[in-house]
Every structure is written in C-alpha cells, then in structure tokens.
Design a protein around this motif. Structure first.
Motif: not given
Ligand code: CA
Ligand code: C2E
Ligand code: CA
Ligand code: CA
Length: 274
Positions: A56-58, A115-117, A147-149, A177-179, A198-200
């Motif tokens: 999951f992503e918070a 979770l997003n930082l 951790f998504e950054v 690595l987000d976005d 990697l998050k596309i």
């Molecule tokens: Ca995110």
C-alpha cells in the motif's frame, strides 16, 4: 480606458491578496490540525501482474474544521515553504508505524507499506532517529516499509541525501524514486543513488495506447528498470487497456483507480464478527 485598467489591477491585486491569505491560513492551521487530530491516512493498494495486493501507499488527508477539505497537492507545498512539513512527516511516520501490524495481519507479513517523504524533510538532521524510534516503539519490521522520494530530494545536498537513504537501506527499508520521468536529470541520478524501485509517473501511463511515443518510452523505462535490477511500479492505472499493456511488458507493480482508490484503514480491514 484608464479607469478600466485601474479596475483590472484592483481585481488582480485582490486575487493575489486572497491567494496569499489562503496560504497563510493553511500554514497557520497546520499546527492546530495536529492538536485537533484533523489529519488521517488513506492507503492505496499496489498489485502485482496477477492483481494480488502486494502493498500500500499511505496518502495523507486533511479535513479542517476551519477550512474544509484541503488536498495534499495544496497543503504539502505550503507546509514545505512554511517550515512545517517536518511536523506532518513525523505524524505520518508514527501513523504508518501504528497501522502496519493490522495491515500485515489482513494482507500478510510480506506486504510493503510506502510513505512519501518531501525533499525538505532531508533538511532535518534528526529524521533517521525519529524513524528508528517510531519503528522501535511500534515493533515495525523495517523490511515492510518503503520511502517514496522524488529526485528533488537529492538536489540541494546530494551527499547528505545519499547518506540518509543509505542509513535507511542498512536498516532494511527500501527506497522508491517517485514521479519517475518528470524531472530533467533522472537518468544521471540512477547512476549515483541506491534505489529499489522506480515509480513511473502517471503521465506515461495516461499515454499508453494514446501516444505511440509515450507507449514506447513506458516500455523502455520498464526494460531499463529490469536491466538495472530495480523494481518498477506504474502509478495512476485507470483502464483495462493500460493494465493489459503493463502486464504484457511485465511491469511488476501497478497502482491506480482500476484496482483500488485510496481508502481509510478501517475499510481495508476485515469486519469484526458480531
Ligand atoms: Ca508517491
Ligand atoms: P503522489 O505521491 O504521486 O501520489 C499519487 C497521487 O495520485 C495521489 O493523489 C493518489 O490519490 C492519486 N492517484 C492514485 N491512483 C490514481 C488514478 O488512477 N487516477 C488519478 N487521477 N489519480 C490517482 P493525492 O493523494 O491527492 O496526493 C497528491 C500528492 O500529494 C502525492 O502525489 C504526494 O506528492 C503528496 N502527498 C500525499 N500524501 C503525502 C504525505 O503523506 N507526505 C508527503 N510529503 N506528500 C504527500
Ligand atoms: Ca505522481
Ligand atoms: Ca508526487
């Protein structure tokens, strides 16, 4: 006429003032929001190519008594600019640590909760200790946390950022690595930082089947991630056609309204028998 010009300016100025006032109101309300317990977390499922939930992503939500519902797209950047993002991040770290056990109980101990930082979080020297402390207090297995950054986390102080993420990696956490694909120097970062996923970005997923070039680039990103031994996650998957293509090119993780919207924890747990 001169009069019209003056009126136009007055309207413009008023618009500026109310935009600034709203930013100020939001910045001030963040501190009381924590005291009033106005923040909450929603969790959005991530699935594998068999559409099984793997994590999951918070995502933070804020319903303010004073200002109504405010999107994180609006208040996160205000929190960053007003020096209040740390307060929010600490709250998120603690809440995720608190919620993790019940998610693991319902979905298996192998799930990973992300979770997003914010890039600004890295300016706080004590962040690692705060994470470590929250994990200890709540009995969190670090392997279950990602951790998504965005690459902006590395812009200001690359060596410090890299050292901070290395500490998290040694603890057992993973880094995403987000976005991905929306910055301008993503590829150079890939040669220098230790990453797991990697998050596309959704804009590539939106282009699948719509733009031949975007479709090809998406496929190339997935191939590149595999060659670099990185996991890859597609965000914002909304259609069957997008999913079919992503499964076809073996994009191992997917997230989007097609599978699940972000939901409060209570809706994700089995109902207790009466
Ligand atoms: Ca995110
Ligand atoms: P993000 O990290 O890129 O998160 C993805 C956003 O896309 C989320 O918006 C999510 O609800 C939305 N989304 C997911 N699937 C779909 C889909 O299929 N279609 C569409 N149209 N949207 C989808 P949300 O929750 O409004 O969050 C927006 C941004 O705010 C996030 O973008 C992230 O940058 C930031 N954010 C959210 N929660 C936190 C937090 O706890 N801490 C920090 N620092 N930032 C956060
Ligand atoms: Ca995104
Ligand atoms: Ca983002």
């Amino acid at each position: 006429s001169k009069l019209n010009g003056k009126n136009t300016f007055a309207v413009f100025e008023q618009g500026m003032m109310s935009a600034n006032k709203r930013r100020l109101d939001i910045a001030n309300a963040i501190v009381s929001a924590l005291k009033l317990d106005e923040f909450s977390l929603h969790y959005q499922a991530k699935v594998n190519t068999n559409e099984e939930v793997i994590g999951f992503e918070a995502l933070i939500r804020w319903h303010s008594q004073e200002l109504g519902f405010i999107s994180p797209l609006e208040f996160i950047s205000i929190a960053e600019q007003s020096g209040r993002i740390g307060l929010i991040t600490h709250w998120v770290i603690n809440k995720v640590s608190e919620d993790l056990a019940s998610l693991q109980e319902a979905y298996g101990s192998d799930i990973v909760v992300a979770l997003n930082l914010s890039a600004n979080d890295l300016k706080e020297p004590g962040l690692f200790a705060i994470i470590h402390d929250a994990f200890t207090r709540h009995g969190v297995t670090p392997e279950a946390v990602e951790f998504e950054v965005t690459e902006s986390a590395f812009l200001e102080n690359f060596d410090y950022a890299n050292q901070f993420f290395d500490q998290l990696t040694h603890l057992g956490c993973s880094i995403a690595l987000d976005d991905f694909g929306t910055g301008y120097s993503s590829l150079s970062y890939l040669t220098k930082i230790r990453l797991n996923t990697l998050k596309i970005d959704k804009q590539f997923i939106d282009g699948i089947g719509v733009s031949e070039r975007t479709t090809l680039i998406t496929k190339t990103i997935v191939e590149m991630a595999k060659n670099l031994n990185l996991k890859v996650c597609a965000e914002g998957v909304e259609t069957e056609a997008q999913k079919d293509f992503l499964v076809d090119i073996q994009c191992e993780q997917m997230q989007g309204y097609l599978f699940a919207k972000p939901k409060p924890l209570s809706e994700l747990l089995p109902k207790h028998a009466a």
